[in-house]
Design a protein around this motif. Structure first.
Motif, short mmCIF file in Angstrom:
data_model
loop_
_atom_site.label_atom_id
_atom_site.label_comp_id
_atom_site.label_asym_id
_atom_site.label_seq_id
_atom_site.Cartn_x
_atom_site.Cartn_y
_atom_site.Cartn_z
N VAL A 87 -1.09 57.88 -5.29
CA VAL A 87 0.14 57.63 -4.54
C VAL A 87 0.06 58.42 -3.23
O VAL A 87 -0.34 59.58 -3.23
CB VAL A 87 1.37 58.08 -5.35
N SER A 88 0.45 57.77 -2.14
CA SER A 88 0.49 58.46 -0.86
C SER A 88 1.79 58.11 -0.14
O SER A 88 2.46 57.12 -0.47
CB SER A 88 -0.71 58.08 0.00
N SER A 89 2.12 58.92 0.83
CA SER A 89 3.29 58.68 1.66
C SER A 89 2.86 58.87 3.11
O SER A 89 2.36 59.95 3.47
CB SER A 89 4.42 59.64 1.29
N PHE A 90 3.00 57.84 3.89
CA PHE A 90 2.57 57.87 5.29
C PHE A 90 1.12 58.34 5.42
O PHE A 90 0.77 59.10 6.31
CB PHE A 90 3.52 58.73 6.13
N GLY A 91 0.28 57.90 4.48
CA GLY A 91 -1.14 58.21 4.49
C GLY A 91 -1.52 59.56 3.92
O GLY A 91 -2.70 59.88 3.83
N LEU A 92 -0.54 60.36 3.51
CA LEU A 92 -0.83 61.69 2.95
C LEU A 92 -0.79 61.63 1.42
O LEU A 92 0.09 61.00 0.84
CB LEU A 92 0.20 62.70 3.46
N LEU A 117 -0.81 66.03 -5.96
CA LEU A 117 -1.89 66.13 -4.97
C LEU A 117 -1.39 66.70 -3.65
O LEU A 117 -2.10 66.64 -2.64
CB LEU A 117 -2.52 64.76 -4.74
N ARG A 118 -0.19 67.25 -3.64
CA ARG A 118 0.38 67.79 -2.40
C ARG A 118 -0.14 69.20 -2.16
O ARG A 118 0.58 70.18 -2.26
CB ARG A 118 1.91 67.76 -2.47
N GLN A 127 5.08 68.16 0.63
CA GLN A 127 6.09 68.78 -0.23
C GLN A 127 7.48 68.67 0.40
O GLN A 127 8.46 68.32 -0.28
CB GLN A 127 5.74 70.24 -0.49
N ALA A 128 7.56 68.93 1.70
CA ALA A 128 8.85 68.81 2.40
C ALA A 128 9.32 67.36 2.41
O ALA A 128 10.50 67.08 2.17
CB ALA A 128 8.72 69.33 3.82
N MET A 129 8.40 66.42 2.66
CA MET A 129 8.77 65.00 2.64
C MET A 129 9.30 64.61 1.26
O MET A 129 10.28 63.88 1.15
CB MET A 129 7.56 64.13 3.01
N GLY A 130 8.64 65.11 0.21
CA GLY A 130 9.08 64.81 -1.15
C GLY A 130 10.49 65.28 -1.40
O GLY A 130 11.30 64.58 -2.01
N ARG A 131 10.80 66.46 -0.94
CA ARG A 131 12.16 66.98 -1.15
C ARG A 131 13.18 66.17 -0.36
O ARG A 131 14.25 65.84 -0.87
CB ARG A 131 12.24 68.45 -0.76
N ILE A 132 12.85 65.82 0.87
CA ILE A 132 13.77 65.04 1.70
C ILE A 132 13.99 63.65 1.12
O ILE A 132 15.12 63.18 0.99
CB ILE A 132 13.24 64.95 3.15
N PHE A 133 12.90 62.96 0.74
CA PHE A 133 13.01 61.57 0.28
C PHE A 133 13.54 61.45 -1.15
O PHE A 133 14.25 60.50 -1.46
CB PHE A 133 11.66 60.85 0.38
N PRO A 138 9.78 70.67 -4.93
CA PRO A 138 8.41 70.58 -5.48
C PRO A 138 8.21 71.42 -6.74
O PRO A 138 7.51 70.99 -7.65
CB PRO A 138 7.53 71.10 -4.35
N GLU A 139 8.84 72.58 -6.82
CA GLU A 139 8.63 73.45 -7.98
C GLU A 139 9.27 72.93 -9.26
O GLU A 139 8.96 73.42 -10.35
CB GLU A 139 9.09 74.89 -7.69
#
Length: 163
Positions: A87-92, A117-118, A127-133, A138-139
């Motif tokens: 899984v990726s988000s904006f290529g990351l 994989l972050r 990790q920041a994108m994950g929290r925002i979206f 992350p923890e």
């Protein structure tokens, strides 16, 4: 282990009274995931039926007021044995999800696994994108995933055993 201590991988398993080839056909048909997963609401970009290695698709997810999409690529498609996708988000890189199958006496042991994989150079960004979206820190993402895996596997089990 402290439940709020960050874990980078988790897995859950369930016994399903169905042969491994039937279980594999179900989990490898990623468009079906929206029926079982508490977060996935739709999958687009791939044909119905078992996805092959290299197949790409987009997953659409929701948790409460949060809605996000991810790009996915099948990395392992071994019928009756293992199915996995990155899984990726904006290529990351974000995560690796998969299903290991182990035939048992009257069915199959299905293990859903997740690896975060972050990490690395862009780890903090994803990790920041994950929290925002997703609204999930992350923890504690592993806790949300464990609960989601249990729900997903139970719904998968019920569907396969009712056929």
């Amino acid at each position: 282990m402290n439940p709020t201590e960050r874990r980078w991988s988790v897995e859950e398993s369930v016994f399903v009274k169905a042969p491994a080839d039937r279980v594999y056909a179900a989990v490898a048909d990623v468009r079906s995931m929206a029926r079982w997963s508490p977060e996935c609401v739709a999958v687009r970009g791939v044909a119905a039926g078992p996805a092959r290695t290299g197949a790409r698709f987009v997953g659409f997810n929701r948790k409460g007021p949060f809605f996000w999409f991810t790009g996915c690529r099948v990395t392992r498609a071994e019928p009756g044995v293992d199915f996995a996708f990155r899984v990726s988000s904006f290529g990351l890189p974000v995560a690796l999800w998969g299903y290991r199958l182990a035939p048992e006496a009257d069915g199959t042991r299905v293990t859903e696994y997740w690896r975060d994989l972050r990490t690395g150079r862009y780890g903090k960004v994803t990790q920041a994108m994950g929290r925002i979206f997703t609204g999930t820190r992350p923890e504690v993402r592993h806790l949300a995933n464990e609960a989601g895996m249990r729900a997903t596997l139970e719904r998968l089990r019920r569907e396969l055993e009712s056929r």
